[in-house]
Design a protein around this motif. Structure first.
Motif, PDB file in Angstrom:
ATOM      1  N   LYS A   1      -5.507   8.549   4.654  1.00 25.13           N
ATOM      2  CA  LYS A   1      -4.347   8.681   3.501  1.00 25.13           C
ATOM      3  C   LYS A   1      -4.573   7.698   2.606  1.00 25.13           C
ATOM      4  O   LYS A   1      -3.775   7.906   1.553  1.00 25.13           O
ATOM      5  N   GLY A   2      -5.563   7.230   2.465  1.00 20.79           N
ATOM      6  CA  GLY A   2      -6.575   6.328   1.227  1.00 20.79           C
ATOM      7  C   GLY A   2      -5.442   4.960   1.035  1.00 20.79           C
ATOM      8  O   GLY A   2      -5.815   4.375   0.184  1.00 20.79           O
ATOM      9  N   THR A   3      -4.892   4.537   1.824  1.00 17.00           N
ATOM     10  CA  THR A   3      -4.130   3.288   1.874  1.00 17.00           C
ATOM     11  C   THR A   3      -4.819   1.980   2.600  1.00 17.00           C
ATOM     12  O   THR A   3      -4.774   2.191   3.680  1.00 17.00           O
ATOM     13  N   ILE A   4      -5.397   1.290   2.043  1.00 15.65           N
ATOM     14  CA  ILE A   4      -5.987   0.011   2.514  1.00 15.65           C
ATOM     15  C   ILE A   4      -5.151  -0.840   3.671  1.00 15.65           C
ATOM     16  O   ILE A   4      -3.736  -1.227   3.278  1.00 15.65           O
ATOM     17  N   VAL A   5      -5.568  -0.969   4.750  1.00 10.95           N
ATOM     18  CA  VAL A   5      -4.787  -1.881   5.719  1.00 10.95           C
ATOM     19  C   VAL A   5      -4.996  -3.233   5.438  1.00 10.95           C
ATOM     20  O   VAL A   5      -5.785  -3.930   6.040  1.00 10.95           O
ATOM     21  N   ASN A   6      -4.123  -3.809   4.709  1.00  8.63           N
ATOM     22  CA  ASN A   6      -4.281  -5.009   4.023  1.00  8.63           C
ATOM     23  C   ASN A   6      -4.229  -6.256   5.092  1.00  8.63           C
ATOM     24  O   ASN A   6      -5.001  -7.019   5.019  1.00  8.63           O
ATOM     25  N   GLU A   7      -3.762  -6.196   6.238  1.00  8.51           N
ATOM     26  CA  GLU A   7      -3.793  -7.172   7.299  1.00  8.51           C
ATOM     27  C   GLU A   7      -4.930  -7.373   8.051  1.00  8.51           C
ATOM     28  O   GLU A   7      -5.162  -8.490   8.484  1.00  8.51           O
ATOM     29  N   TYR A   8      -5.653  -6.285   8.073  1.00  9.09           N
ATOM     30  CA  TYR A   8      -6.988  -6.445   8.810  1.00  9.09           C
ATOM     31  C   TYR A   8      -8.223  -6.562   7.520  1.00  9.09           C
ATOM     32  O   TYR A   8      -9.428  -6.794   7.889  1.00  9.09           O
ATOM     33  N   ALA A   9      -8.111  -6.449   6.358  1.00 10.10           N
ATOM     34  CA  ALA A   9      -8.972  -6.478   5.428  1.00 10.10           C
ATOM     35  C   ALA A   9      -9.496  -7.722   4.948  1.00 10.10           C
ATOM     36  O   ALA A   9      -8.488  -8.774   4.978  1.00 10.10           O
ATOM     37  N   LEU A  10     -10.655  -8.025   4.606  1.00  9.98           N
ATOM     38  CA  LEU A  10     -11.319  -9.228   4.359  1.00  9.98           C
ATOM     39  C   LEU A  10     -11.259  -9.245   2.919  1.00  9.98           C
ATOM     40  O   LEU A  10     -10.959 -10.251   2.113  1.00  9.98           O
ATOM     41  N   ALA A  11     -11.960  -8.218   2.199  1.00  9.19           N
ATOM     42  CA  ALA A  11     -12.487  -8.336   0.804  1.00  9.19           C
ATOM     43  C   ALA A  11     -12.595  -6.980   0.364  1.00  9.19           C
ATOM     44  O   ALA A  11     -12.715  -5.986   1.395  1.00  9.19           O
ATOM     45  N   VAL A  12     -12.656  -6.846  -0.730  1.00  8.74           N
ATOM     46  CA  VAL A  12     -13.233  -5.559  -1.492  1.00  8.74           C
ATOM     47  C   VAL A  12     -14.517  -5.825  -2.030  1.00  8.74           C
ATOM     48  O   VAL A  12     -14.618  -6.627  -2.746  1.00  8.74           O
ATOM     49  N   GLY A  13     -15.702  -5.009  -1.745  1.00 10.70           N
ATOM     50  CA  GLY A  13     -16.901  -5.180  -2.316  1.00 10.70           C
ATOM     51  C   GLY A  13     -18.029  -5.067  -1.407  1.00 10.70           C
ATOM     52  O   GLY A  13     -17.638  -4.891   0.019  1.00 10.70           O
ATOM     53  N   SER A  14     -19.411  -5.037  -1.679  1.00 11.32           N
ATOM     54  CA  SER A  14     -20.466  -4.749  -0.726  1.00 11.32           C
ATOM     55  C   SER A  14     -21.164  -6.050  -0.323  1.00 11.32           C
ATOM     56  O   SER A  14     -20.713  -7.394  -0.766  1.00 11.32           O
ATOM     57  N   GLU A  15     -22.023  -6.078   0.452  1.00  8.93           N
ATOM     58  CA  GLU A  15     -22.650  -7.264   0.839  1.00  8.93           C
ATOM     59  C   GLU A  15     -24.070  -6.928   1.313  1.00  8.93           C
ATOM     60  O   GLU A  15     -24.686  -5.609   1.364  1.00  8.93           O
ATOM     61  N   ARG A  16     -24.961  -7.847   1.275  1.00 11.79           N
ATOM     62  CA  ARG A  16     -26.368  -7.806   1.689  1.00 11.79           C
ATOM     63  C   ARG A  16     -26.446  -7.532   3.178  1.00 11.79           C
ATOM     64  O   ARG A  16     -25.697  -8.374   4.087  1.00 11.79           O
TER      65      ARG A  16
END
Lengths: 127, 183
Positions: free
Chosen positions: A110-125
């Protein structure tokens, strides 16, 4: 020794080919399950298996699933990064198969971020 | 790690990170001899002598995201706990060869776990230029899984497609059941 059912594999190959032609190589989303030592010890393999099975059942043939190494936040494993095409990647932490299922239904489909489980928006190494 | 199949998955992930194009996994359940052997061999970038000396030190890692490297040291520890042995050989540019041996019926030997799930999980990570060969024997019965052979049938279709992985996982499960039922 167990023989590979070649005829069955050929049938699946042809089916995959047909759907690939229909969607013209465009992916809806990419899911990266973090599979470092920490992720594996915390249950990443089970999350990956369950996700693959859910994607297959829902016939989401435009979702790519892959793995990566440790992202450096071992205490929050299992982790996964969701990249919906055209949107920034979102990192989810402390996952369970149930949480992953909700992320699949809400974020990937559906394209809606599940905020309660999300840590951050962005990439990592990794690696 | 709860079981040995998770350790194997972890070591295969190391091989993939080391840019291996050929990975061989061998599990030998020599029950009559009371021995379990796990071998993982790759043609990745390998390690120099200094890295190899330190590789079983949990506080040593080549990774830059964290300061500990537990994967190999935990497998070595698991074999030690089951009165077994652990050996690692590696050369830069040639690859790495790991052998872990266990007393099969040792009370502290971790269970083998779900090997079909481990190999299926690896397929999701397998790039187009990387192949995995998995050989599992139980006494005189053997199961062989080779992505090179599978790719010949798949032709232009990628092995890490969800439908393909699901089919191959079932094939792995059935193959492993077959070698355990033959006894």
């Amino acid at each position: 020794m167990k023989k590979l059912k070649i005829g069955d594999l050929e049938k699946i190959r042809d089916k995959v080919r047909r759907t690939a032609v229909l969607r013209q190589g465009k992916a809806r989303a990419k899911v990266t399950v973090h599979m470092g030592t920490c992720g594996i010890a915390a249950g990443a393999r089970e999350i990956l298996s369950s996700l693959l099975e859910d994607i297959r059942k829902k016939k989401l043939d435009d979702v790519i699933v892959t793995t990566s190494g440790c992202a450096g936040l071992c205490s929050r494993e299992p982790m996964a990064t969701i990249e919906v095409t055209g949107k920034p990647p979102v990192k989810y932490v402390d996952l369970t198969t149930e949480k992953m299922r909700k992320i699949l239904n809400q974020h990937i489909i559906k394209g809606t971020i599940v905020n309660e489980y999300a840590l951050a928006v962005g990439s990592e190494r990794t690696h | 790690m709860e079981d040995l199949s998770l350790h194997i998955l972890d070591i295969i992930e190391n091989s993939l990170a080391a840019e291996a194009t050929d990975i061989e996994v061998q599990v030998e359940e020599r029950i009559t001899e009371n021995i379990l052997i796990i071998k993982i061999k790759d043609n990745g970038k390998g390690m120099d002598k200094e890295t190899l000396v330190n590789v079983l030190d949990p506080f040593y890692t080549t990774k830059t995201t964290r300061a500990v490297g537990l994967g190999l040291s935990m497998l070595a520890q698991a074999s030690k706990e089951a009165d077994g042995s652990f050996d690692i050989k590696s050369k830069p540019g040639e690859g790495t060869d790991i052998t872990a041996q266990f007393v099969y019926n040792h009370i502290d030997r971790k269970p083998l776990g779900n090997m079909a799930e481990t190999i299926a999980a690896c397929l999701a990570s397998l790039g187009p230029g990387t192949d995995l060969r998995y050989r599992h024997s139980r006494n005189n019965n053997e199961f062989l899984f080779d992505t090179k052979e599978i790719r010949k049938i798949l032709s232009d279709v990628e092995i890490n497609n969800v439908e393909i992985i699901s089919f191959l996982k079932k094939h792995l499960e059935e193959g492993l059941i077959e070698i355990s039922e033959k006894e």
